[in-house]
Design a protein around this motif. Structure first.
Motif, PDB file in Angstrom:
ATOM      1  N   VAL A 171      14.660  11.735   1.492  1.00  0.00           N
ATOM      2  CA  VAL A 171      13.548  10.680   1.331  1.00  0.00           C
ATOM      3  C   VAL A 171      12.658  11.220   0.237  1.00  0.00           C
ATOM      4  O   VAL A 171      12.009  12.146   0.249  1.00  0.00           O
ATOM      5  CB  VAL A 171      12.651  10.723   2.629  1.00  0.00           C
ATOM      6  N   ASP A 224      10.181  25.884  20.508  1.00  0.00           N
ATOM      7  CA  ASP A 224      10.825  25.850  18.933  1.00  0.00           C
ATOM      8  C   ASP A 224      11.084  24.571  18.328  1.00  0.00           C
ATOM      9  O   ASP A 224      11.558  24.435  17.194  1.00  0.00           O
ATOM     10  CB  ASP A 224      11.840  26.906  18.996  1.00  0.00           C
ATOM     11  N   ASN A 225      10.809  23.432  19.268  1.00  0.00           N
ATOM     12  CA  ASN A 225      11.127  22.046  18.759  1.00  0.00           C
ATOM     13  C   ASN A 225       9.897  21.223  18.482  1.00  0.00           C
ATOM     14  O   ASN A 225       8.688  21.625  19.222  1.00  0.00           O
ATOM     15  CB  ASN A 225      11.736  21.255  19.700  1.00  0.00           C
ATOM     16  N   ASN A 276      11.788  11.745  10.300  1.00  0.00           N
ATOM     17  CA  ASN A 276      12.825  12.065   9.312  1.00  0.00           C
ATOM     18  C   ASN A 276      12.985  13.723   8.953  1.00  0.00           C
ATOM     19  O   ASN A 276      14.004  14.032   8.619  1.00  0.00           O
ATOM     20  CB  ASN A 276      12.768  11.479   7.799  1.00  0.00           C
ATOM     21  N   HIS A 290      16.324  20.607  12.159  1.00  0.00           N
ATOM     22  CA  HIS A 290      17.312  21.582  12.710  1.00  0.00           C
ATOM     23  C   HIS A 290      18.712  21.130  12.768  1.00  0.00           C
ATOM     24  O   HIS A 290      19.407  21.947  12.694  1.00  0.00           O
ATOM     25  CB  HIS A 290      16.664  21.751  14.352  1.00  0.00           C
ATOM     26  N   TYR A 291      18.836  20.028  12.995  1.00  0.00           N
ATOM     27  CA  TYR A 291      20.204  19.390  13.008  1.00  0.00           C
ATOM     28  C   TYR A 291      20.909  19.264  11.914  1.00  0.00           C
ATOM     29  O   TYR A 291      21.923  19.913  11.507  1.00  0.00           O
ATOM     30  CB  TYR A 291      20.210  18.087  14.022  1.00  0.00           C
ATOM     31  N   VAL A 293      10.482  12.953  27.124  1.00  0.00           N
ATOM     32  CA  VAL A 293      11.735  13.750  26.313  1.00  0.00           C
ATOM     33  C   VAL A 293      11.564  15.466  26.678  1.00  0.00           C
ATOM     34  O   VAL A 293      10.197  15.662  26.103  1.00  0.00           O
ATOM     35  CB  VAL A 293      11.871  13.589  25.026  1.00  0.00           C
ATOM     36  N   LYS A 323      26.790  18.761   8.894  1.00  0.00           N
ATOM     37  CA  LYS A 323      25.847  17.792   9.557  1.00  0.00           C
ATOM     38  C   LYS A 323      24.909  17.218   8.168  1.00  0.00           C
ATOM     39  O   LYS A 323      24.331  16.380   8.434  1.00  0.00           O
ATOM     40  CB  LYS A 323      24.855  18.556  10.299  1.00  0.00           C
ATOM     41  N   GLU A 376      25.738  18.889  18.930  1.00  0.00           N
ATOM     42  CA  GLU A 376      25.066  20.149  19.101  1.00  0.00           C
ATOM     43  C   GLU A 376      23.923  20.177  17.852  1.00  0.00           C
ATOM     44  O   GLU A 376      23.868  19.477  17.080  1.00  0.00           O
ATOM     45  CB  GLU A 376      26.058  21.342  18.689  1.00  0.00           C
ATOM     46  N   ASP A 377      23.044  21.210  18.435  1.00  0.00           N
ATOM     47  CA  ASP A 377      22.038  21.502  17.419  1.00  0.00           C
ATOM     48  C   ASP A 377      20.887  20.394  17.245  1.00  0.00           C
ATOM     49  O   ASP A 377      20.129  20.366  16.071  1.00  0.00           O
ATOM     50  CB  ASP A 377      22.495  22.045  15.865  1.00  0.00           C
ATOM     51  N   ILE A 378      20.983  19.419  18.333  1.00  0.00           N
ATOM     52  CA  ILE A 378      19.792  18.503  18.256  1.00  0.00           C
ATOM     53  C   ILE A 378      18.440  19.091  18.532  1.00  0.00           C
ATOM     54  O   ILE A 378      17.460  18.842  17.845  1.00  0.00           O
ATOM     55  CB  ILE A 378      19.991  17.296  19.118  1.00  0.00           C
ATOM     56  N   TYR A 379      18.479  19.921  19.517  1.00  0.00           N
ATOM     57  CA  TYR A 379      17.499  20.625  19.826  1.00  0.00           C
ATOM     58  C   TYR A 379      17.541  22.400  19.750  1.00  0.00           C
ATOM     59  O   TYR A 379      18.662  22.789  20.030  1.00  0.00           O
ATOM     60  CB  TYR A 379      16.631  20.472  21.405  1.00  0.00           C
ATOM     61  N   ALA A 380      16.556  22.909  19.472  1.00  0.00           N
ATOM     62  CA  ALA A 380      16.602  24.513  19.228  1.00  0.00           C
ATOM     63  C   ALA A 380      16.724  25.120  20.583  1.00  0.00           C
ATOM     64  O   ALA A 380      15.989  24.486  21.653  1.00  0.00           O
ATOM     65  CB  ALA A 380      15.323  25.032  18.231  1.00  0.00           C
ATOM     66  N   VAL A 439      13.665   8.715  18.961  1.00  0.00           N
ATOM     67  CA  VAL A 439      14.025   9.931  17.711  1.00  0.00           C
ATOM     68  C   VAL A 439      14.493  11.142  18.275  1.00  0.00           C
ATOM     69  O   VAL A 439      13.726  11.742  18.691  1.00  0.00           O
ATOM     70  CB  VAL A 439      12.743  10.261  16.596  1.00  0.00           C
ATOM     71  N   PRO A 440      16.087  11.222  18.338  1.00  0.00           N
ATOM     72  CA  PRO A 440      16.378  12.588  19.004  1.00  0.00           C
ATOM     73  C   PRO A 440      15.892  13.548  17.830  1.00  0.00           C
ATOM     74  O   PRO A 440      15.777  13.676  16.814  1.00  0.00           O
ATOM     75  CB  PRO A 440      17.920  12.445  18.602  1.00  0.00           C
ATOM     76  N   GLY A 441      15.573  14.863  18.502  1.00  0.00           N
ATOM     77  CA  GLY A 441      15.107  15.998  17.977  1.00  0.00           C
ATOM     78  C   GLY A 441      13.454  16.271  18.220  1.00  0.00           C
ATOM     79  O   GLY A 441      13.153  17.390  18.131  1.00  0.00           O
ATOM     80  N   LEU A 442      12.667  15.240  18.968  1.00  0.00           N
ATOM     81  CA  LEU A 442      11.494  15.302  19.426  1.00  0.00           C
ATOM     82  C   LEU A 442      11.332  15.539  20.816  1.00  0.00           C
ATOM     83  O   LEU A 442      12.062  14.874  21.612  1.00  0.00           O
ATOM     84  CB  LEU A 442      10.483  14.104  18.882  1.00  0.00           C
ATOM     85  N   LEU A 443      10.526  16.375  21.357  1.00  0.00           N
ATOM     86  CA  LEU A 443      10.063  16.057  22.679  1.00  0.00           C
ATOM     87  C   LEU A 443       8.864  15.394  22.691  1.00  0.00           C
ATOM     88  O   LEU A 443       8.135  15.485  21.705  1.00  0.00           O
ATOM     89  CB  LEU A 443       9.975  17.791  23.067  1.00  0.00           C
TER      90      LEU A 443
END
Lengths: 324, 317
Positions: B113, A166-167, A97, A103-104, A240, B94, B313-317, A141-145
Motif C-alpha cells: 500500500v 500477541d495479535n 491491511n 503475521h500472515y 472474534v 504467503k 495457517e498463521d492467521i493468528y499468532a 478482517v481475518p487477523g484481528l481479535l
C-alpha cells in the motif's frame, strides 16, 4: 469484590499492565496529563509513568495506528486510543491491511501485539460522526481479535488479556458504559478471549447481546419476568473469536433466539450470530430467529430521532414478545 | 571512503541488478505468478543507504522492494523462492514479490500500500527510543508515496518525537504512469522537510557514493539522537512500473538519458578508474554474483509449493 466503574476498571487494567511490563505504553490524542483522555480512562497515568509512556499524539489517526504497528513488530506492546470509534475510518489501512496481515503475509515471522481501544455507540446526542457502532467491520478482517466488554469486570479482565495477546486487538468500548458500576475482583486476573458468559439464566428465550445492549437486555429480562417469561441473556464478550458453544447451548435450552446489537442491521453483528445459529443449530429452534439492531441509517442528532433508532429495553421487550 | 565498503557496495548493486534481470527472465518462462516491480536502475539507493546500517537496524520496504532486502542482507535464494511462491521463501509463499520480509536482518517487511510503510518506520523509531538502544530505522518509499497523508502524519510525528528514522524518498519521477510534475508543484520533495522542521537532503540517486555520503550523515544524526532526516534520491526505473507496463508514457530521450546514468556501470567505472579493485578481481566478483543468482534460482525452483491447507495457517499468532 468491590464496586468500581467501567472507566476505572479499564484504567486499572492499563496501570497494572504498565507496571508489570515496561514494553507496554499508551499513545493517542489528548490522553496525557493535560486532558487525561476524552473519557478520562487514562487519568493519572501520564503522571505515574511519564510522558514517554503515555504519549499525546498529533491528530493523525493513521500514524497513531501505523506507529503502534511499527513499535509492536519491534518489541513493544502499544495500546493506542482512537478517541471516537468513528475515527477508525482514518486508520483503516493500518488496521486492516497492516496490523491484521503482517503475521500472515510475512509467513509468521512477526507478531503484532497491539491493542486499539476505542469507544463506539450512541445515546449522547453527538450525531453521525461520533456515535457509530462499527465493530462488525473488524469481524470481517481475518487477523484481528475483537473484544466487546459490557461490564466493568469484563472490561478489566479482557483488556489485560488483550495487552498480553500477541495479535492485534480492536478493543471496543461504549460511551454509555464508562460511568456504569459493577463488581470487580480485587487483585490480578485476566479473562480469556472466546468465552461468552451467561449474564442471566433463563429457560424460555435466549437474548444474545453485546456492550450497552447487554444492560438493556437485562432490564428487559427483568421486566419480562414479571410477565412470567424466563429470559436468558448471553454476552459473547468477544466477537472474534466468537464462543459458538455457549450461544448454541443456550439456544438448545430455550429454543428461541433474539439477537440484539447497536450496530446497523445489514451484514452486522446480529446477522453473523443469527447465521451461525441458523447454520449450526436450526433444529433446536421453536420459533424464527429475531434480530434487533440499529436500522441502516446514520445516527441523527436530535434526541427523539436518535432514540427512535437505537434498540433499548422497550424495543427488546417488544421483539421478544413476537416469538413467545 | 574506504575501498572495502566501495567494493562491497558494488557487489551488492550487482547482486540486485543480476537478480532482477533473472526475475524478469523467469517471469517470461511463467515461473513467477502475479506481477513484479523491478528495482533495476535504483540500486545505488538501497545499497548506499544500507551500507551505513548495522544488522540490528531496521528497514521498511515497498512493492518495489527486492533491492532493499538484498541490500540489507536478506538471502537471494529465499527471496527468489518467495517470488516463485514456494514454501521455502521468506514468507512461506504467503507474501510474494511485494511482501518480502526478513526480521532476522531487520527487514520489517514490504507493504504494497503506497505510503503505508512510513508510519511503521516511525513506530520502529519510537520503539528504539523507548527501548533506549542506538538502532536506526530507514524507510524507503517513492515520489508517489510523498503525496499520501501518511507521509505528512508520520514524518511530523518522527520530527516532534525526535526519532532515529531516515526517510528515503526514491524519486523515480513516475507514480505508475503519472509524472511528478502532474501531481506536485515542486521539483524537489526534499523541500517538504521544511514543513516538519527537519533536514531535507537532495542527492543523486544514481550515484552510489553520493547516496552513501548523504545517508551517512543522516544515520549519524539519527544514531546520535538528533532526529530524522528526509533524504530524496533522484533516480529512474529502467523498466516499466510492473511486468506488463511498456512505459510508453515516457519520452524516449528521457529514458535514454537516464540509461546513460546507469548506477551500476557508474560505480564500476569509478572503482576501475580509482584502481580500487583490479580487473581480475572484478571479473571474478561478477562471475561469483552470477553464480549466486543461479544458485538462488535452483534453490527456488527446487523448493516445494506450500500445501493448500497452509492457506489457513498463521492467521493468528
Amino acid at each position: 469484590m468491590r464496586k468500581i466503574t467501567y472507566r476505572d476498571a479499564l484504567r486499572e487494567a492499563l496501570l497494572e499492565e504498565m507496571q508489570r511490563d515496561k514494553t507496554v505504553f499508551l499513545l493517542g490524542e489528548d490522553i496525557g496529563r493535560y486532558w487525561q483522555g476524552a473519557f478520562k480512562v487514562t487519568k493519572g497515568l501520564a503522571e505515574k509513568f511519564g510522558e514517554e509512556r503515555v504519549l499525546d499524539t498529533p491528530i493523525s489517526e493513521s500514524a497513531i495506528i501505523g506507529t503502534a504497528v511499527g513499535a509492536a513488530i519491534t518489541g513493544m506492546r502499544p495500546v493506542a486510543e482512537i478517541m471516537f470509534g468513528d475515527l477508525v475510518t482514518l486508520a483503516m489501512d493500518q488496521i486492516a491491511n497492516q496490523a491484521a496481515k503482517i503475521h500472515y503475509m510475512f509467513g509468521g515471522q512477526s507478531r503484532v501485539p497491539l491493542v486499539i481501544r476505542t469507544p463506539f455507540g450512541g445515546g449522547v446526542n453527538i450525531a453521525a460522526h461520533h456515535s457509530q457502532s462499527l465493530e462488525a467491520w473488524f469481524m470481517h478482517v481475518p487477523g484481528l481479535l475483537v473484544a466487546v466488554p459490557s461490564m466493568p469486570s469484563d472490561a478489566k479482565g479482557l483488556l489485560k488479556a488483550a495487552i498480553r495477546n500477541d495479535n492485534p486487538v480492536v478493543f471496543c468500548e461504549h460511551k454509555l458504559l464508562y460511568p456504569i458500576e459493577g463488581l470487580v475482583p480485587e487483585g490480578e486476573y485476566t479473562l480469556p478471549f472466546g468465552a461468552a458468559e451467561v449474564k442471566r439464566e433463563g429457560k424460555d428465550v435466549t437474548i444474545v447481546a453485546t456492550m450497552f445492549m447487554v444492560h438493556e437486555a437485562l432490564k428487559a429480562a427483568e421486566a419480562l419476568e414479571k410477565d412470567g417469561l424466563s429470559v436468558e441473556v448471553v454476552d459473547p464478550r468477544t466477537l472474534v473469536p466468537l464462543d459458538k458453544k455457549v450461544i448454541i447451548d443456550s439456544v438448545r435450552k430455550t429454543g428461541r433466539l433474539v439477537v440484539v446489537s447497536e450496530d446497523c442491521k445489514t451484514a452486522g453483528v446480529t446477522a453473523e450470530i443469527a447465521a451461525l445459529v441458523a447454520e449450526e443449530a436450526i433444529d433446536y429452534l421453536d420459533a424464527p430467529i429475531k434480530r434487533l439492531a440499529t436500522p441502516d441509517a446514520p445516527i441523527p442528532f436530535s434526541p427523539p430521532l436518535e432514540k427512535h433508532l437505537i434498540p433499548d429495553e422497550k424495543s427488546i421487550i417488544q421483539i421478544v414478545k413476537k416469538i413467545v | 571512503m574506504d575501498s572495502d565498503t566501495l567494493v562491497l557496495m558494488y557487489r551488492k548493486m550487482l547482486e540486485i541488478r543480476l537478480f532482477e534481470d533473472k526475475v524478469f527472465e523467469l517471469y517470461g518462462q511463467n515461473l513467477v505468478p502475479g506481477t513484479i516491480h523491478l528495482y533495476t536502475g535504483e540500486e545505488a539507493i538501497a545499497v548506499g543507504v544500507c551500507a551505513n546500517l548495522r544488522k540490528e537496524d531496521y528497514i521498511v520496504s515497498t512493492h518495489r522492494g527486492h533491492g532493499h532486502c538484498i541490500a540489507k542482507g536478506a538471502r537471494l535464494d529465499r527471496i527468489m523462492a518467495e517470488i516463485l511462491g514456494r514454501k521455502t521463501g521468506y514468507c512461506k509463499g504467503k507474501g510474494g514479490s511485494m511482501h518480502i520480509a526478513d526480521f532476522s536482518v531487520g527487514v520489517l517487511g514490504a507493504t504494497a500500500v503506497v505510503g503505508a510503510g512510513i508510519p511503521i518506520a516511525t513506530g520502529a523509531g519510537l520503539s528504539i527510543k523507548l527501548r533506549g538502544t542506538d538502532q536506526v530505522a530507514a524507510c524507503f518509499f517513492g515520489d508517489g508515496a510523498s503525496n499520501q497523508g501518511t507521509f505528512h502524519e508520520a514524518i511530523n510525528m518522527a520530527a516532534i518525537w525526535n526519532l532515529p528514522v531516515l526517510f528515503v524518498c526514491e524519486n523515480n519521477l513516475y507514480a505508475m504512469g503519472t509524472h511528478q510534475a502532474r501531481v506536485m508543484l515542486i521539483d524537489d520533495i526534499a523541500e517538504r522537510a521544511a514543513a516538519y522542521g527537519i533536514p531535507g537532503v537532495l542527492t543523486d540517486g544514481n550515484d552510489a557514493i553520493a547516496v552513501y555520503k548523504a545517508a551517512e550523515k543522516a544515520v549519524e544524526r539519527a544514531r546520535g539522537g538528533r532526529g530524522p532526516t528526509l533524504l530524496e534520491c533522484k533516480t529512474y526505473r529502467q523498466k516499466g512500473h510492473s511486468r506488463f507496463d511498456p512505459a510508453t508514457y515516457r519520452p524516449k530521450e528521457e529514458v535514454e538519458e537516464w540509461l546513460s546514468k546507469d548506477p551500476v556501470r557508474r560505480l564500476r567505472k569509478q572503482l576501475r578508474e580509482a584502481g580500487t579493485i583490479s580487473d581480475d578481481k572484478l571479473a571474478q566478483m561478477e562471475r561469483d554474483v552470477a553464480e549466486a543468482v543461479e544458485a538462488a534460482v535452483t534453490f527456488a525452483v527446487d523448493g516445494p509449493h506450500p500445501a493448500p491447507r497452509e492457506a489457513l495457517e498463521d492467521i493468528y499468532a
